[in-house]
Design a protein around this motif. Structure first.
Motif, PDB file in Angstrom:
ATOM      1  N   ALA B 265      42.266  42.656  45.685  1.00  0.00           N
ATOM      2  CA  ALA B 265      41.897  41.268  45.402  1.00  0.00           C
ATOM      3  C   ALA B 265      42.617  40.719  44.165  1.00  0.00           C
ATOM      4  CB  ALA B 265      40.387  41.158  45.209  1.00  0.00           C
ATOM      5  N   ALA B 336      48.526  35.717  45.628  1.00  0.00           N
ATOM      6  CA  ALA B 336      49.273  36.280  46.757  1.00  0.00           C
ATOM      7  C   ALA B 336      48.468  37.311  47.534  1.00  0.00           C
ATOM      8  CB  ALA B 336      50.581  36.907  46.265  1.00  0.00           C
ATOM      9  N   GLN B 337      47.373  37.789  46.970  1.00  0.00           N
ATOM     10  CA  GLN B 337      46.548  38.775  47.673  1.00  0.00           C
ATOM     11  C   GLN B 337      45.641  38.114  48.717  1.00  0.00           C
ATOM     12  OE1 GLN B 337      48.633  41.200  46.203  1.00  0.00           O
ATOM     13  NE2 GLN B 337      46.842  42.446  46.607  1.00  0.00           N
ATOM     14  N   PHE B 338      45.616  36.780  48.703  1.00  0.00           N
ATOM     15  CA  PHE B 338      44.687  36.037  49.576  1.00  0.00           C
ATOM     16  C   PHE B 338      45.460  35.087  50.492  1.00  0.00           C
ATOM     17  CE2 PHE B 338      42.310  37.344  45.894  1.00  0.00           C
ATOM     18  CZ  PHE B 338      41.076  37.706  46.410  1.00  0.00           C
ATOM     19  N   ASP B 339      44.785  34.667  51.557  1.00  0.00           N
ATOM     20  CA  ASP B 339      45.393  33.734  52.505  1.00  0.00           C
ATOM     21  C   ASP B 339      44.909  32.308  52.305  1.00  0.00           C
ATOM     22  OD1 ASP B 339      46.851  35.728  53.659  1.00  0.00           O
ATOM     23  OD2 ASP B 339      45.372  36.155  55.209  1.00  0.00           O
TER      24      ASP B 339
END
Lengths: 356, 356
Positions: B265, B336-339
């Protein structure tokens, strides 16, 4: 294919799988692989000779994706947040034997209320969660869970910082002993404890004895990485995962090659920084997978990599447009930067599960 | 919403945008924001009062997504890999004024052959690519590009390691001077140099003078992060991005709270590790965005965070199931870890562009 992209050497992955299977079979161990590293149904099928089998997941998104692909025996091995229990229960209602993990009475009350079975997390090395062996809370949790108590689990997270066979074997034995001790205490108090689950990639490979253990978890080993090579669990030649990048510039005054593979591709993981040999953001190989001796990715911007040669090594004279591959520090983190694997030497693409 | 998820405080983002716009307007500067941090069409529209405008991108995937949303003036500010030119040319054929970046004769030959215009990258501080001011290769590249030479670009990447107003203003002036110097040399040799592009979040905020500059690039500033706060570009209270997580356990013997927000995360970015105050994986706030004084996310596994209190500080007594937010080291890497972004206080969800 435009760079950067993630390359999977299936032959190496299969050899890594065979090696651990052989070791565990000799010890009488059952593998419950952790799919958090690959997050790929196709990779999981490699682990079961094309079929399905018991797996470990790190997110409910993985549980749902693998359940949809026919995996019905799933352990969600992160301490359960009570708010996630309805989603876990919904999977169970669809016929998936999803088991959660917990280490507190509060979680046990919530899991019991949701009729979701659980393993009790045991701390074997102070790495993160879990109850300590001997803590009477184990009995309280078992009473709250009742029939929902499936067993106990230990994970030797500190084994990633061990180095060499003696330290790794000791970590494996400490993990086994802690889990078995809590299981025996619970049985002595009249509880059934069918599952004693242990594992990590380092301890799974260095376990010398699985007495009292019913299953072994490991995930990273399918790909391995430079952190695992650094502590002696594998050789650099075993690494099955790499990132293909293109040379986009030279700084001959600084002894640098610049590539289009930055931290967005490799991740910010610098797991070898604390090891005896710091491998930067990764080791550089040619497209045959052969390392350029002493050439390391030492710098990363979002979309730029900097390759340099260690003292005495020679930076290859590669033109703009030439391609190289980077072997990563940490396969779990690097793979997570991509949505798919490109299988070396084929046109096959295997998707990854993303999100939570 | 189940945790972990990415929270965007739109009010703070709008204030951050207004602050930089005011500063640049006073200097007579034009902003070409870098969308690599947010990778969101909706966030980019905030930058242009709901409309579109000139943008900078870090991948062709961003260029394509923003072009589809009506952004037609796009700079792809990573040294061009020749293999990517057909895709760049295809965007130009669809009416997008896509300009690439390069610093070698080889790249210039390829760009000219593909009829894709380019900026010449100038190195102002030794951070990564670019030609040095005074290097005669600038003239060679300009001759190869011909009408395809759009101008010059400098990026003071080392400004992320400067600290305090004097060092940051010096970095901005060094960036400006290097770009203007190369532009003037090229003009003296008879080339047209319409664009002189400079920028980074630190230098954009501390520039005291934009003489000779035609546009300023910055991206991180919309969100800011602990690295930017650490060098004095913003305050912690300005941070618009955070990760919401749930408490999943306690280790009172160790002084830890465990959460379900790990490095998957937050990312593995430890950008504050080299700063005066190491903020671990991030600072911990309540759901009102107020930091718990001295409470830091000090450890991360893939799906576990460890929160601890600094000496003298007090760890909040939060039950399992309670939620906290983490302010990240590096907004680009964490986002960048999420959409998608979840907009604070609303049900709105804004998607992110992913991949290359």
């Amino acid at each position: 294919m435009e760079t950067p992209f993630l390359v999977l050497d299936r032959t190496k992955a299969e050899a890594n799988i065979a090696r651990l299977r052989t070791h565990l079979t000799a010890l009488g161990g059952t593998l419950r692989p952790h799919v958090k590293t690959a997050k790929s149904v196709e990779v999981a099928r490699l682990l079961f000779d094309g079929g399905t089998g018991p797996i470990t997941v790190s997110t409910l998104a993985e549980a749902e994706a693998f359940a949809a692909a026919g995996f019905t025996d799933i352990l969600y091995a992160v301490g359960i947040a009570p708010g996630k229990l309805p989603r876990a229960a919904a999977l169970r209602q669809r016929g998936v034997d999803l088991v959660v993990l917990l280490d507190s009475v509060e979680q046990a009350i919530a899991a019991a209320a949701a009729s979701v079975p659980a393993l009790l997390e045991v701390d074997c090395d102070g790495h993160r969660g879990g109850i300590l062996p001997g803590d009477p809370v184990a009995g309280e949790i078992a009473r709250v869970l009742g029939d929902g108590l499936r067993g106990v689990l230990a994970h030797a997270g500190e084994s990633y910082f061990a180095e060499g066979p003696a330290a790794l074997t000791a970590a494996a034995e400490g993990e086994r002993r802690a889990a078995v001790r809590v299981a025996e205490d619970l049985r002595a108090a009249g509880h059934e404890v069918p599952v004693v689950s242990v594992g990590s990639t380092p301890t799974a490979h260095f376990a010398g004895n699985l007495d009292g253990v019913t299953e072994v978890r490991a995930g990273n080993f399918v790909f391995f990485d430079l952190v695992m090579a650094g502590i002696g669990v594998c050789e650099v030649a075993d690494l099955a995962l790499s990132v293909e990048t293109t040379v986009i510039g030279h700084r001959r005054d600084k002894g640098w090659l610049l590539t289009d593979g930055g931290w967005m591709a490799l991740s910010r993981d610098r797991g070898t920084a604390a090891q005896r040999v710091d491998q930067g953001y990764g080791l550089v190989t040619d497209l045959g997978g052969v390392p350029y001796p002493g050439v390391v990715m030492t710098g990363a911007s979002q979309e730029h990599g900097i390759l340099t040669a260690r003292p005495g090594a020679v930076l290859p004279d590669l033109p703009v447009g030439a391609r190289v591959r980077i072997l990563p520090n940490h396969a779990c983190a690097t793979a997570a930067q991509f949505d798919e694997y490109h299988l070396l030497g084929t046109d096959e693409v295997w998707p990854r599960v993303r999100g939570w």
